[in-house]
Design a protein around this motif. Sequence first.
Motif, PDB file in Angstrom:
ATOM      1  N   ASP A 136       0.706  -1.263   0.029  1.00  0.00           N
ATOM      2  CA  ASP A 136      -0.053   0.044  -0.298  1.00  0.00           C
ATOM      3  C   ASP A 136       0.963   1.283   0.021  1.00  0.00           C
ATOM      4  OD1 ASP A 136      -2.462  -0.940  -0.278  1.00  0.00           O
ATOM      5  OD2 ASP A 136      -2.750  -1.263   2.075  1.00  0.00           O
ATOM      6  N   GLY A 137       1.970   1.207   0.014  1.00  0.00           N
ATOM      7  CA  GLY A 137       3.000   2.097   0.212  1.00  0.00           C
ATOM      8  C   GLY A 137       3.222   2.985  -1.153  1.00  0.00           C
ATOM      9  N   HIS A 138       4.068   4.027  -1.256  1.00  0.00           N
ATOM     10  CA  HIS A 138       4.114   4.518  -2.666  1.00  0.00           C
ATOM     11  C   HIS A 138       4.585   3.748  -3.888  1.00  0.00           C
ATOM     12  CE1 HIS A 138       8.251   5.766  -1.702  1.00  0.00           C
ATOM     13  NE2 HIS A 138       8.456   5.090  -3.100  1.00  0.00           N
ATOM     14  N   LEU A 139       5.028   2.640  -3.585  1.00  0.00           N
ATOM     15  CA  LEU A 139       5.183   1.684  -4.785  1.00  0.00           C
ATOM     16  C   LEU A 139       4.044   1.115  -5.386  1.00  0.00           C
ATOM     17  CD1 LEU A 139       8.239   0.777  -5.777  1.00  0.00           C
ATOM     18  CD2 LEU A 139       7.741  -1.451  -4.553  1.00  0.00           C
ATOM     19  N   GLY A 140       2.986   0.884  -4.374  1.00  0.00           N
ATOM     20  CA  GLY A 140       1.630   0.528  -4.831  1.00  0.00           C
ATOM     21  C   GLY A 140       0.749   1.477  -5.716  1.00  0.00           C
ATOM     22  N   LEU A 141       1.383   2.700  -5.749  1.00  0.00           N
ATOM     23  CA  LEU A 141       0.630   3.910  -6.590  1.00  0.00           C
ATOM     24  C   LEU A 141       1.000   3.634  -8.096  1.00  0.00           C
ATOM     25  CD1 LEU A 141       1.152   6.981  -4.472  1.00  0.00           C
ATOM     26  CD2 LEU A 141      -1.022   5.695  -4.879  1.00  0.00           C
ATOM     27  N   LEU A 142       2.172   3.191  -8.243  1.00  0.00           N
ATOM     28  CA  LEU A 142       3.020   3.155  -9.713  1.00  0.00           C
ATOM     29  C   LEU A 142       1.889   2.423 -10.518  1.00  0.00           C
ATOM     30  CD1 LEU A 142       6.487   2.899  -8.990  1.00  0.00           C
ATOM     31  CD2 LEU A 142       5.126   5.023  -9.146  1.00  0.00           C
ATOM     32  N   PRO A 143       1.401   0.808 -10.039  1.00  0.00           N
ATOM     33  CA  PRO A 143       0.310   0.259 -11.122  1.00  0.00           C
ATOM     34  C   PRO A 143      -0.812   1.243 -11.411  1.00  0.00           C
ATOM     35  CG  PRO A 143       1.460  -1.100  -9.536  1.00  0.00           C
ATOM     36  CD  PRO A 143       1.759   0.274  -9.233  1.00  0.00           C
ATOM     37  N   ARG A 144      -1.341   1.713 -10.247  1.00  0.00           N
ATOM     38  CA  ARG A 144      -2.574   2.749 -10.635  1.00  0.00           C
ATOM     39  C   ARG A 144      -2.303   3.548 -11.500  1.00  0.00           C
ATOM     40  NH1 ARG A 144      -4.874   6.386  -6.943  1.00  0.00           N
ATOM     41  NH2 ARG A 144      -3.766   5.552  -5.164  1.00  0.00           N
ATOM     42  N   TRP A 145      -1.185   4.301 -11.392  1.00  0.00           N
ATOM     43  CA  TRP A 145      -0.876   5.381 -12.186  1.00  0.00           C
ATOM     44  C   TRP A 145      -0.709   5.210 -13.621  1.00  0.00           C
ATOM     45  CZ3 TRP A 145       2.799   9.114  -8.867  1.00  0.00           C
ATOM     46  CH2 TRP A 145       2.153   9.699  -7.746  1.00  0.00           C
ATOM     47  N   ALA A 146       0.018   4.007 -13.863  1.00  0.00           N
ATOM     48  CA  ALA A 146       0.270   3.413 -15.181  1.00  0.00           C
ATOM     49  C   ALA A 146      -0.888   2.845 -15.724  1.00  0.00           C
ATOM     50  CB  ALA A 146       1.248   2.171 -15.049  1.00  0.00           C
ATOM     51  N   ALA A 147      -1.912   2.330 -15.003  1.00  0.00           N
ATOM     52  CA  ALA A 147      -3.171   1.938 -15.623  1.00  0.00           C
ATOM     53  C   ALA A 147      -3.894   2.973 -16.287  1.00  0.00           C
ATOM     54  CB  ALA A 147      -3.792   1.280 -14.606  1.00  0.00           C
ATOM     55  N   ALA A 148      -3.624   4.385 -15.521  1.00  0.00           N
ATOM     56  CA  ALA A 148      -4.507   5.481 -16.108  1.00  0.00           C
ATOM     57  C   ALA A 148      -3.811   6.033 -17.583  1.00  0.00           C
ATOM     58  CB  ALA A 148      -4.627   6.609 -15.046  1.00  0.00           C
ATOM     59  N   LEU A 149      -2.670   5.696 -17.961  1.00  0.00           N
ATOM     60  CA  LEU A 149      -2.224   6.150 -18.968  1.00  0.00           C
ATOM     61  C   LEU A 149      -2.735   5.812 -20.360  1.00  0.00           C
ATOM     62  CD1 LEU A 149       1.712   5.810 -17.994  1.00  0.00           C
ATOM     63  CD2 LEU A 149       0.150   8.026 -18.056  1.00  0.00           C
ATOM     64  N   ARG A 150      -2.690   6.442 -21.383  1.00  0.00           N
ATOM     65  CA  ARG A 150      -3.046   6.111 -22.824  1.00  0.00           C
ATOM     66  C   ARG A 150      -1.817   5.169 -23.219  1.00  0.00           C
ATOM     67  NH1 ARG A 150      -6.406  10.210 -25.153  1.00  0.00           N
ATOM     68  NH2 ARG A 150      -6.285  12.119 -23.805  1.00  0.00           N
ATOM     69  N   PRO A 151      -2.313   4.605 -24.255  1.00  0.00           N
ATOM     70  CA  PRO A 151      -0.971   3.471 -24.735  1.00  0.00           C
ATOM     71  C   PRO A 151       0.175   4.480 -25.377  1.00  0.00           C
ATOM     72  CG  PRO A 151      -3.209   2.631 -25.386  1.00  0.00           C
ATOM     73  CD  PRO A 151      -3.512   4.037 -24.671  1.00  0.00           C
ATOM     74  N   GLY A 152       1.362   4.143 -25.037  1.00  0.00           N
ATOM     75  CA  GLY A 152       2.400   5.024 -25.615  1.00  0.00           C
ATOM     76  C   GLY A 152       2.690   6.179 -24.613  1.00  0.00           C
ATOM     77  N   ALA A 153       1.865   6.532 -23.419  1.00  0.00           N
ATOM     78  CA  ALA A 153       2.145   7.597 -22.543  1.00  0.00           C
ATOM     79  C   ALA A 153       3.115   7.370 -21.537  1.00  0.00           C
ATOM     80  CB  ALA A 153       0.708   7.940 -21.856  1.00  0.00           C
ATOM     81  N   VAL A 154       3.606   8.318 -20.882  1.00  0.00           N
ATOM     82  CA  VAL A 154       4.629   8.149 -20.022  1.00  0.00           C
ATOM     83  C   VAL A 154       4.365   8.590 -18.580  1.00  0.00           C
ATOM     84  CG1 VAL A 154       6.879   9.036 -19.670  1.00  0.00           C
ATOM     85  CG2 VAL A 154       6.083   8.626 -21.881  1.00  0.00           C
ATOM     86  N   LEU A 155       5.109   7.647 -17.438  1.00  0.00           N
ATOM     87  CA  LEU A 155       4.954   8.170 -16.294  1.00  0.00           C
ATOM     88  C   LEU A 155       6.522   8.379 -15.633  1.00  0.00           C
ATOM     89  CD1 LEU A 155       4.042   7.841 -13.340  1.00  0.00           C
ATOM     90  CD2 LEU A 155       4.276   5.500 -13.116  1.00  0.00           C
ATOM     91  N   ALA A 156       6.604   9.437 -15.312  1.00  0.00           N
ATOM     92  CA  ALA A 156       7.961   9.915 -14.852  1.00  0.00           C
ATOM     93  C   ALA A 156       7.980  10.657 -13.443  1.00  0.00           C
ATOM     94  CB  ALA A 156       8.643  11.105 -15.948  1.00  0.00           C
ATOM     95  N   PHE A 157       9.037  10.156 -12.823  1.00  0.00           N
ATOM     96  CA  PHE A 157       9.079  10.622 -11.386  1.00  0.00           C
ATOM     97  C   PHE A 157      10.704  10.666 -10.857  1.00  0.00           C
ATOM     98  CE2 PHE A 157       8.436   6.079 -10.922  1.00  0.00           C
ATOM     99  CZ  PHE A 157       9.439   5.858  -9.900  1.00  0.00           C
ATOM    100  N   GLN A 158      11.091  11.575 -10.056  1.00  0.00           N
ATOM    101  CA  GLN A 158      12.364  11.510  -9.521  1.00  0.00           C
ATOM    102  C   GLN A 158      12.043  11.802  -8.033  1.00  0.00           C
ATOM    103  OE1 GLN A 158      14.560  13.992  -7.935  1.00  0.00           O
ATOM    104  NE2 GLN A 158      13.124  15.802  -8.497  1.00  0.00           N
ATOM    105  N   VAL A 159      12.791  11.218  -7.201  1.00  0.00           N
ATOM    106  CA  VAL A 159      12.900  11.398  -5.560  1.00  0.00           C
ATOM    107  C   VAL A 159      14.408  11.281  -5.283  1.00  0.00           C
ATOM    108  CG1 VAL A 159      10.742   9.837  -5.310  1.00  0.00           C
ATOM    109  CG2 VAL A 159      12.910   8.687  -5.480  1.00  0.00           C
ATOM    110  N   PRO A 160      14.429  11.906  -3.984  1.00  0.00           N
ATOM    111  CA  PRO A 160      15.880  12.079  -3.362  1.00  0.00           C
ATOM    112  C   PRO A 160      15.932  10.808  -2.860  1.00  0.00           C
ATOM    113  CG  PRO A 160      14.134  12.981  -2.084  1.00  0.00           C
ATOM    114  CD  PRO A 160      13.446  13.034  -3.290  1.00  0.00           C
ATOM    115  N   GLY A 161      17.320  10.213  -2.933  1.00  0.00           N
ATOM    116  CA  GLY A 161      18.080   9.139  -2.592  1.00  0.00           C
ATOM    117  C   GLY A 161      19.229   9.281  -1.393  1.00  0.00           C
TER     118      GLY A 161
END
Length: 285
Positions: A136-161
Amino acid sequence: MTTPVWDPAQYLRYADERTRPLHDLLARVPALPHPEEPVILDIGCGPGNSTAVLRRRWPRARITGIDNSAPMLATARTDGEPTADYLLADARTFDPGPARPDLIVSNAALQWMDPEKRRPRQGPSSPKAGEEGRIDGHLGLLPRWAAALRPGAVLAFQVPGNFDAPSHTLLAELRRRPRWRDLLGEDAVRPGVHPPERYLDALAGAGCAPDVWETTYRTLLPGPDPVLEWVKGTALRPVLTRLADPAQRAAFLAEYGALLRRAYPAGPHGTVFPFRRIFAVGTKA
C-alpha cells in the motif's frame, strides 16, 4: 508521519537547485501520444516550479497540478504557472484515470508517502481475500498511475535518495535525544524511498518499458548555515510543524545547525552539499 505545514518561500529559496533534477528527468521523456496538446498531470506540484517547467516544454498542454498543501497551491496559481489548473488532493487517493493523461510527472513527492506498507494478514481489520500482504506504500501507486495512461504515454518521477546522508541521519539522532523525543515522537520524520531496482521492477510489472538511473549532484550552497536553510524547506518541515513553540523551535534549530556545520564544513567558495537523486521513466506499451 506528521503532515508537514509547507512554507513556499522557504522551499523556493533554492528553486533552481530543486528544479534541476526535473529538467534531467524530462530530458529522458520520449515523444508523447499527443505531442502538440498533451494531457499532463503534475502530482505533488508544490509551489508550481515544476508546473512552469512542464509548460515551457509543452506550451499547449492541458496541465493539472495536484498537491495536498493549500499554501503551495496558492503560490503555484500566482507565481508558478498561472495558466495551469490546480487541484487540492492527496496523491495517495487521487484517481488519475478520468484524465487519460499522456504524461504523469511526480517531482520529489513520492518520498513523503510511506515507501512500503503491507496489509496485515489477520486481525479485526483484516483485508479481503486475496489482498493479504498487498503493498500500500508509494510503490503501490505506480501500477494505478500506469493503468491510467494512454498507450504510449509516460510516467516519470524523481525522488531524493539521500536518506543515509548526514542531513537525515543527524536529524534522526537528534530527534531521539531525551530532550526532543517526547515532543517529536518516532514518526516525526519518516520519509523514504526504495533502491532504483525496485522502481524498475515496479514499472515493468505495470506494463511500462522502464528507464531508471541515479545521479549525485554536488551543489555549492552559499551563505551561512546553507544546509540548514535547504532542509528547512523540505526534510525539516514535519519537525518544524510539531515545534510550534518559538523557543523550542529555535533551540532545536541551534542544535541541528551545529551538527550540520560539522558534517558539511564551509569552504572558500561555499558549502558543498552532495545530493543523490533517483529517476524513473516508464513508457506504457
